[in-house]
Design an enzyme around this catalytic site. Structure first.
Site, PDB file in Angstrom:
ATOM      1  N   HIS A  80       0.847  -1.189   0.000  1.00 58.93           N
ATOM      2  CA  HIS A  80       0.000   0.000   0.000  1.00 58.93           C
ATOM      3  C   HIS A  80       0.882   1.238   0.000  1.00 58.93           C
ATOM      4  O   HIS A  80       1.936   1.257   0.618  1.00 58.93           O
ATOM      5  CB  HIS A  80      -0.887   0.014   1.248  1.00 58.93           C
ATOM      6  CG  HIS A  80      -2.144   0.800   1.054  1.00 58.93           C
ATOM      7  ND1 HIS A  80      -3.293   0.232   0.551  1.00 58.93           N
ATOM      8  CD2 HIS A  80      -2.437   2.093   1.282  1.00 58.93           C
ATOM      9  CE1 HIS A  80      -4.239   1.154   0.484  1.00 58.93           C
ATOM     10  NE2 HIS A  80      -3.738   2.289   0.921  1.00 58.93           N
ATOM     11  N   ASP A 159     -14.067   2.618   6.538  1.00 54.89           N
ATOM     12  CA  ASP A 159     -12.999   3.334   5.833  1.00 54.89           C
ATOM     13  C   ASP A 159     -13.545   3.976   4.562  1.00 54.89           C
ATOM     14  O   ASP A 159     -13.163   5.090   4.201  1.00 54.89           O
ATOM     15  CB  ASP A 159     -11.823   2.413   5.493  1.00 54.89           C
ATOM     16  CG  ASP A 159     -10.694   3.188   4.823  1.00 54.89           C
ATOM     17  OD1 ASP A 159     -10.223   4.169   5.427  1.00 54.89           O
ATOM     18  OD2 ASP A 159     -10.311   2.856   3.689  1.00 54.89           O
ATOM     19  N   ARG A 166     -12.832  12.532   4.406  1.00 53.75           N
ATOM     20  CA  ARG A 166     -11.505  13.159   4.578  1.00 53.75           C
ATOM     21  C   ARG A 166     -11.079  13.833   3.289  1.00 53.75           C
ATOM     22  O   ARG A 166     -10.484  14.912   3.288  1.00 53.75           O
ATOM     23  CB  ARG A 166     -10.460  12.109   4.974  1.00 53.75           C
ATOM     24  CG  ARG A 166     -10.590  11.626   6.399  1.00 53.75           C
ATOM     25  CD  ARG A 166      -9.746  10.386   6.611  1.00 53.75           C
ATOM     26  NE  ARG A 166      -8.332  10.619   6.407  1.00 53.75           N
ATOM     27  CZ  ARG A 166      -7.469   9.708   5.929  1.00 53.75           C
ATOM     28  NH1 ARG A 166      -7.878   8.496   5.597  1.00 53.75           N
ATOM     29  NH2 ARG A 166      -6.207  10.002   5.771  1.00 53.75           N
ATOM     30  N   SER A 181      -6.626   4.075   8.414  1.00 57.37           N
ATOM     31  CA  SER A 181      -7.224   3.834   7.104  1.00 57.37           C
ATOM     32  C   SER A 181      -6.450   2.729   6.368  1.00 57.37           C
ATOM     33  O   SER A 181      -7.028   1.758   5.868  1.00 57.37           O
ATOM     34  CB  SER A 181      -7.204   5.135   6.297  1.00 57.37           C
ATOM     35  OG  SER A 181      -7.444   4.897   4.941  1.00 57.37           O
ATOM     36  N   LYS A 185      -7.510  -1.646   6.210  1.00 56.53           N
ATOM     37  CA  LYS A 185      -7.705  -2.313   4.905  1.00 56.53           C
ATOM     38  C   LYS A 185      -6.765  -3.499   4.767  1.00 56.53           C
ATOM     39  O   LYS A 185      -7.153  -4.572   4.313  1.00 56.53           O
ATOM     40  CB  LYS A 185      -7.434  -1.324   3.756  1.00 56.53           C
ATOM     41  CG  LYS A 185      -8.562  -0.324   3.539  1.00 56.53           C
ATOM     42  CD  LYS A 185      -8.449   0.366   2.194  1.00 56.53           C
ATOM     43  CE  LYS A 185      -7.418   1.462   2.150  1.00 56.53           C
ATOM     44  NZ  LYS A 185      -7.739   2.666   2.894  1.00 56.53           N
TER      45      LYS A 185
HETATM   46  N1  URA Z   1      -4.125   5.510   1.516  1.00 58.58           N
HETATM   47  C1  URA Z   1      -5.157   5.110   2.297  1.00 58.58           C
HETATM   48  O1  URA Z   1      -5.750   4.065   2.057  1.00 58.58           O
HETATM   49  N2  URA Z   1      -5.530   5.879   3.301  1.00 58.58           N
HETATM   50  C2  URA Z   1      -4.909   7.031   3.611  1.00 58.58           C
HETATM   51  O2  URA Z   1      -5.294   7.660   4.558  1.00 58.58           O
HETATM   52  C3  URA Z   1      -3.824   7.456   2.798  1.00 58.58           C
HETATM   53  C4  URA Z   1      -3.449   6.670   1.750  1.00 58.58           C
END
Ligand code: URA
Length: 432
Positions: A80, A159, A166, A181, A185
């Site tokens: 990620h 999320d 956000r 966040s 995930k």
């Molecule tokens: N990627 C995400 O999934 N969440 C964030 O807050 C920033 C980048």
């Protein structure tokens, strides 16, 4: 909720019960967006302790189903990014790693703030489905070794809602919100090992190495609590990655990279992140060994073939990959010419990201629809020589007035001077 907002506004830590109430009220729809927005702004300014961050991550994780991948053989890896400009690495890395025989289970996001999101990019491929059920997600990993889904009502629904809010309330840049966040995930998807690409620089949500280390450590601690293997790679986001910024434009560049014709910086980042993924998956012992395995998979065509298989498996139109000119295109284009002669010394990457959003590639409100062809193709990067009147970038949009507005200011995103500057390495630090 008013009391919880007031407490956070005044810098008082929230209890487990209070944080869980916020998340369950968000998901049930009991808490209206205006109160959630106020709470997010309070968190943004006051921050959260590590304990609150862990509780928030857990509450988001448990807002939906957790995927159990124990029936799938091998060490499953996920990756990620904290968010950057022109960051199309997932579209390259996920099939590349899957082609190496390592299952990839990934949950991605949409565009956030000035940064793009993999889910929006993939949706520029006609028919592509980003909304997988848990069964589809598991079955795709089993059959194809790869699945990428967006947050939905089944998996981390909290999320999905927080992320969208956000994005349009300027509350993205907060370590507790970013960590909860991303890690919720990652944990919901059931991968055994996680590589985080933590972006640092003018196009990232993190501006200093100290901040990057703090955020990296927070994510490592959260992953370890859940018994996951993790590495955080702090990478350079002081200029856009590659040349293309915008949804369909980035798919095109990802395809070129999978065919071995990608830009040097993008290729270097993908090989480095990919190497750490292979090491965590116990498929390579060293970065050098992993690099050559990955390079070979690009050179022999396995990586692009796996990408096409992945697109088909999620119902995307694979003709658009064979012929990238079929991907969505904006109606209008405008060239931006340099006002100066010299070397490109700096590109204000945040402003480039904002420019791409303004062209229609990102959202101004939760309801905004994206212009899939909109965005920017750069012609010059840091340390390139440019003559006055030479092309520095081409802008694309469906709306001519947006194009005029952005082209009027785009030149200011480039600093051009008489000498070259010292280049920041692509990989700044590896934390584990
Ligand atoms: N990627 C995400 O999934 N969440 C964030 O807050 C920033 C980048």
């Amino acid at each position: 909720m008013v009391e919880i907002i007031r407490k956070k506004r005044d810098g008082i830590s929230l209890t487990k019960d209070e944080i869980e109430k916020v998340i369950s009220g968000l998901v049930s729809g009991e808490i209206p967006d205006y109160q959630m927005a106020a709470w997010l702004m309070a968190v943004y300014f006051q921050g959260m302790t590590d304990e609150e961050t862990a509780i928030l991550t857990d509450a988001i994780l448990h807002s939906g189903t957790r995927i159990n991948l124990s029936s799938i053989q091998g060490i499953i890896v996920d990756k990620h990014s904290t968010g950057g400009v022109g960051d199309k690495t997932t579209m390259i890395l996920a099939p590349l790693i899957a082609a190496a025989g390592v299952p990839v289970a990934k949950m991605s996001g949409r565009g956030l703030g000035h940064t793009g999101g993999t889910i929006d990019k993939l949706e520029s491929i006609a028919g592509f489905s980003v909304d997988l059920t848990v069964d589809e997600f598991i079955s795709n990993i089993r059959s194809h070794g790869i699945a990428i889904s967006g947050q939905n009502e089944h998996i981390v629904p909290a999320d999905k809602k927080l992320y969208a809010l956000r994005d349009v309330t300027a509350t993205v840049h907060n370590h507790a919100l970013i960590t909860s966040s991303i890690m919720s995930k990652k944990l919901a998807c059931g991968a055994d090992a996680i590589v985080i690409d933590l972006k640092l620089g003018s196009g990232a949500f993190v501006a200093t190495l100290e901040e990057a280390r703090h955020l990296g450590q927070l994510m490592i601690n959260t992953a370890r609590r859940m018994h996951r293997k993790v590495r955080v790679i702090i990478s350079n986001m002081d200029q856009p990655l590659g040349y293309n910024i915008g949804n369909a434009l980035e798919v095109k560049e990802a395809v070129r990279t999978l065919q071995g014709k990608g830009p040097v910086d993008l290729m270097e980042l993908c090989l480095s992140l990919g190497a750490h993924m292979l090491i965590l998956a116990e498929k390579a012992d060293s970065v050098d060994e992993a690099h050559s395995t990955l390079q070979e998979l690009i050179d022999n065509g396995s990586a692009i073939e796996k990408f096409k298989e992945f697109v088909l498996s999620q119902k995307g139109d694979v003709h658009m990959i064979d012929q990238v000119d079929l991907l969505p295109k904006s109606a209008y284009a405008k060239e931006v010419l340099s006002s100066w002669t010299g070397y490109v010394q700096r590109i204000d990457t945040l402003e480039v990201g904002r420019a791409s959003m303004m062209l229609g590639a990102g959202r101004a409100t939760k309801e905004s629809t994206l212009d899939m062809g909109a965005g920017i193709v750069l012609n010059k990067k840091v340390n390139d020589y440019v003559q006055q009147g030479e092309l520095i970038a081409t802008l694309y949009a469906d709306d001519r007035s947006r194009l005029d507005r952005v082209s009027g200011i785009f030149n200011k995103t480039y600093n051009i001077g008489s000498s070259q500057v010292e280049e920041i390495p692509m990989i700044i630090e590896v934390m584990e």
